[in-house]
Design a protein around this motif. Structure first.
Motif, PDB file in Angstrom:
ATOM      1  N   UNK A  52      26.491   3.585   6.435  1.00 27.27           N
ATOM      2  CA  UNK A  52      26.643   4.922   7.003  1.00 27.27           C
ATOM      3  C   UNK A  52      26.021   5.999   6.116  1.00 27.27           C
ATOM      4  N   UNK A  53      25.627   5.650   4.890  1.00 31.75           N
ATOM      5  CA  UNK A  53      24.976   6.599   3.981  1.00 31.75           C
ATOM      6  C   UNK A  53      23.460   6.456   3.962  1.00 31.75           C
ATOM      7  N   UNK A  54      22.916   5.508   4.715  1.00 28.03           N
ATOM      8  CA  UNK A  54      21.464   5.314   4.757  1.00 28.03           C
ATOM      9  C   UNK A  54      20.859   6.315   5.733  1.00 28.03           C
ATOM     10  N   UNK A  55      19.945   7.128   5.214  1.00 26.76           N
ATOM     11  CA  UNK A  55      19.234   8.076   6.066  1.00 26.76           C
ATOM     12  C   UNK A  55      18.014   7.406   6.666  1.00 26.76           C
ATOM     13  N   UNK A  56      17.205   6.747   5.819  1.00 25.57           N
ATOM     14  CA  UNK A  56      16.015   6.039   6.275  1.00 25.57           C
ATOM     15  C   UNK A  56      15.826   4.799   5.415  1.00 25.57           C
ATOM     16  N   UNK A  57      15.273   3.780   6.022  1.00 28.32           N
ATOM     17  CA  UNK A  57      14.878   2.573   5.289  1.00 28.32           C
ATOM     18  C   UNK A  57      13.571   2.104   5.894  1.00 28.32           C
ATOM     19  N   UNK A  58      12.630   1.736   5.048  1.00 31.68           N
ATOM     20  CA  UNK A  58      11.366   1.232   5.564  1.00 31.68           C
ATOM     21  C   UNK A  58      10.757   0.222   4.608  1.00 31.68           C
ATOM     22  N   UNK A  59       9.860  -0.579   5.164  1.00 33.91           N
ATOM     23  CA  UNK A  59       9.176  -1.639   4.441  1.00 33.91           C
ATOM     24  C   UNK A  59       7.698  -1.322   4.391  1.00 33.91           C
ATOM     25  N   UNK A  60       7.081  -1.582   3.255  1.00 39.68           N
ATOM     26  CA  UNK A  60       5.634  -1.474   3.126  1.00 39.68           C
ATOM     27  C   UNK A  60       5.193  -2.479   2.068  1.00 39.68           C
ATOM     28  N   UNK A  61       3.955  -2.354   1.612  1.00 45.22           N
ATOM     29  CA  UNK A  61       3.441  -3.326   0.637  1.00 45.22           C
ATOM     30  C   UNK A  61       4.201  -3.274  -0.691  1.00 45.22           C
ATOM     31  N   UNK A  62       4.937  -2.186  -0.938  1.00 44.88           N
ATOM     32  CA  UNK A  62       5.745  -2.070  -2.154  1.00 44.88           C
ATOM     33  C   UNK A  62       7.080  -2.802  -2.030  1.00 44.88           C
ATOM     34  N   UNK A  63       7.510  -3.040  -0.810  1.00 44.69           N
ATOM     35  CA  UNK A  63       8.803  -3.677  -0.580  1.00 44.69           C
ATOM     36  C   UNK A  63       9.702  -2.791   0.255  1.00 44.69           C
ATOM     37  N   UNK A  64      10.956  -2.698  -0.142  1.00 42.41           N
ATOM     38  CA  UNK A  64      11.969  -1.937   0.583  1.00 42.41           C
ATOM     39  C   UNK A  64      12.177  -0.584  -0.075  1.00 42.41           C
ATOM     40  N   UNK A  65      12.192   0.468   0.741  1.00 39.55           N
ATOM     41  CA  UNK A  65      12.567   1.803   0.278  1.00 39.55           C
ATOM     42  C   UNK A  65      13.733   2.262   1.133  1.00 39.55           C
TER      43      UNK A  65
END
Length: 157
Positions: A52-65
């Motif tokens: 419930x505290x996650x605003x955004x999460x995304x994946x790219x070549x760096x991994x997980x943000x």
């Protein structure tokens, strides 16, 4: 890739899980294991990020943000994400009770979002103003608060 591989026993034993919390999936990062439970994302440094505290999460070549509602950014290099992206998305989406965009008179709009922890009560509302709108503008905030009251009444939240 075996998505059904089990979390190593030594890692599982070191987890500080809450009552009723269970591991759903995990991925190996450069610093250890990133673990998705039914309640939170557990990072290798010991950080616990409730969904419930996650605003955004995304994946790219760096991994997980992962960006939290408090503005904290967590970056984990993960070469093989396994089922973590899907699990994280599903668990974060499950915390959203209401997500409604409301037009404001002549000014664009505001997204009204209510979230709750898994199995819990609504924690509160977040007002996300359209790009270009000043969330500190008292008149704009008053209009958004009025829209929020209308949505709360109509949805009983």
């Amino acid at each position: 890739m075996n998505i059904f591989r089990r979390l190593p026993a030594d890692v599982r034993k070191s987890l500080d899980l809450r009552q009723g919390e269970r591991v759903l999936t995990f991925a190996v990062s450069g610093a250890g294991h990133v673990i998705a439970t039914n309640l939170a994302l557990l990072l290798p440094d010991g950080t616990r990020v409730p969904y419930e505290e996650v605003d955004k999460a995304y994946w790219d070549e760096q991994g997980l943000t992962v960006l939290t509602m408090a503005g904290v950014r967590h970056v984990e290099p993960i070469p093989e994400p396994r089922m973590l992206p899907e699990t994280l998305r599903e668990r974060v989406n499950a915390t959203i009770v209401v997500n409604k965009h409301v037009d404001l008179p002549g000014r664009g709009g505001v997204r009204l979002v209510a979230r709750r922890p898994p199995g819990g009560e609504v924690l509160g509302w977040t007002l996300v103003f359209d790009d270009g709108l000043d969330p500190q503008d008292p008149g704009l905030r008053a209009q958004a608060e009025q829209a929020l009251e209308g949505v709360r009444r109509s949805m009983g939240v």
